[in-house]
Design an enzyme around this catalytic site. Structure first.
Site, PDB file in Angstrom:
ATOM      1  N   SER A 114       0.807  -1.238   0.000  1.00 34.68           N
ATOM      2  CA  SER A 114       0.000   0.000   0.000  1.00 34.68           C
ATOM      3  C   SER A 114       0.832   1.276   0.000  1.00 34.68           C
ATOM      4  O   SER A 114       0.306   2.347   0.309  1.00 34.68           O
ATOM      5  CB  SER A 114      -0.973   0.020   1.193  1.00 34.68           C
ATOM      6  OG  SER A 114      -1.834  -1.088   1.143  1.00 34.68           O
ATOM      7  N   GLU A 142       0.564  -9.606 -10.391  1.00 30.42           N
ATOM      8  CA  GLU A 142      -0.462  -9.266  -9.413  1.00 30.42           C
ATOM      9  C   GLU A 142      -1.739  -8.714 -10.045  1.00 30.42           C
ATOM     10  O   GLU A 142      -2.845  -9.053  -9.646  1.00 30.42           O
ATOM     11  CB  GLU A 142       0.105  -8.250  -8.418  1.00 30.42           C
ATOM     12  CG  GLU A 142      -0.782  -8.010  -7.209  1.00 30.42           C
ATOM     13  CD  GLU A 142      -0.088  -7.173  -6.157  1.00 30.42           C
ATOM     14  OE1 GLU A 142      -0.295  -7.445  -4.971  1.00 30.42           O
ATOM     15  OE2 GLU A 142       0.671  -6.247  -6.506  1.00 30.42           O
TER      16      GLU A 142
END
Length: 358
Positions: A114, A142
């Site tokens: 993040s 991803e």
């Protein structure tokens, strides 16, 4: 009088002899039942490609020519031509410290989850492939291709795509920017492979083919720990597997003579730091293997202090202040690069450095 035609015949016979030798060696090894078939296949492909490249241009360089090239660069530098020699990143301070992303170099961008490392990587890719017109390839373990292109288009248009979910209606100016960005992205030579858990051998084979067919000048991988190695040694040790992947990515950069950007995860080390070092990452935080920092030519640690703040009011006042800690730079300076992260736009922008009061 017939020297050129006879020379061409000799060159062709040399290629045929190289093919015979390579294929004979491959057949012999195949009959001997190689321990790792995937590695064997990768070696055979590499040998065949080397024959093609050798036929098109000499693979060996005379040391005299190399010295001349080095001295020419030195003379240009002394004469005042001190521009960036590698691919420009779009961030002036990073370009100054690194002198651009240079061929054969591996640039590792590491961060905790993040922190925006995928956004930062795609900002770099966008500047290289769109603004500099350099064919590039992204391997995403991803995110899917559609998600990546969506990020690229709306980030370049500087339009907060997430607002659409709350009923926001784009203005005419917004629509014009989105249309212009979509045309710019669609016209660039960007190739995306979203194979999940891609092996280092498969990645290398795909990169070779794209380099041969499209002349790609940059490879970006998201991210290293989601890749895998198929060797038998790697199956017994995760650290050994990461080391093989890291060494393999560096080998690709050298073999194709292009820069490679690699994202990597950090372990939980930054969470345990307090005071002035709150959340500040270090190279030793690279997850699962120390070989990554050894193989990398540059290591950038992405960091946002607001991520670690516990006070809700302080988090609300977060102005996106970020830093890229250039912890390793094999051919240049190290230090902190001040950035601003704009989450709605998924962009990092240059920020004037403001030292904290003493």
């Amino acid at each position: 009088a017939h020297f050129d035609s006879h020379l061409e015949i000799v060159k062709q016979k040399k290629v045929l002899r190289s093919v015979i030798e390579s294929c004979t060696e491959a057949i012999t090894t195949a009959y001997d039942d190689p321990e790792d078939v995937q590695i064997f296949l990768d070696q055979v492909e590499q040998q065949v490609l080397e024959i093609r490249e050798g036929a098109e241009s000499g693979t060996e360089e005379n040391i005299t020519d190399t010295v001349k090239a080095v001295m020419k660069s030195f003379e240009e530098f002394l004469a005042g031509d001190r521009g960036t020699t590698g691919l420009k990143t779009g961030y002036a301070e990073l370009d100054r410290m690194s002198n651009g992303l240079k061929p054969t170099e591996m640039f590792v961008i590491a961060a905790r989850p993040s922190m925006g490392k995928t956004s930062f990587m795609m900002n770099l890719v966008e500047h290289i492939v769109v603004d500099q017109n350099i064919p590039s390839m992204v391997f995403s373990c991803e995110m899917g291709t559609e998600q990546i292109v969506q990020r690229l288009v709306f980030s370049r248009a500087k339009f907060p795509y997430a607002k659409l979910q709350s009923g926001y209606q784009p203005s005419k100016a917004d629509l014009e920017r989105i249309k212009r960005a979509s045309l710019e992205i669609s016209n660039c030579k960007l190739f995306i492979d979203d194979t999940a858990s891609i092996s280092i051998n498969d990645l290398r084979a795909k990169a070779r083919r794209k380099h041969r067919d499209e002349g790609i000048g940059l490879i970006a991988i998201d991210y290293l720990q989601l890749m895998r190695s198929t060797s038998r040694q790697a199956s017994n040790s995760r650290e050994r597997e990461i080391a093989e992947i890291s060494a393999g990515l560096k080998a690709i950069a050298k073999e194709l003579n292009i820069p490679v950007i690699v994202l990597a995860q950090l372990n939980r080390g930054p969470e345990g730091r307090t005071g002035s070092s709150l959340g500040v990452p270090r190279m030793s935080d690279l997850r699962e293997s120390g070989s990554i920092e050894q193989d990398a030519d540059m290591v950038g640690l992405l960091y946002r202090k607001a991520y670690y703040l516990e006070n809700a009011e302080e988090k609300e006042e977060d102005d996106g202040e970020s830093e890229l800690v250039l912890a390793k730079n094999r051919n240049g300076a190290t230090g902190n690069i001040a950035l601003t992260f704009i989450p709605p736009l998924m962009r990092f922008e240059t920020r004037d450095f403001r030292p904290e009061p003493s």
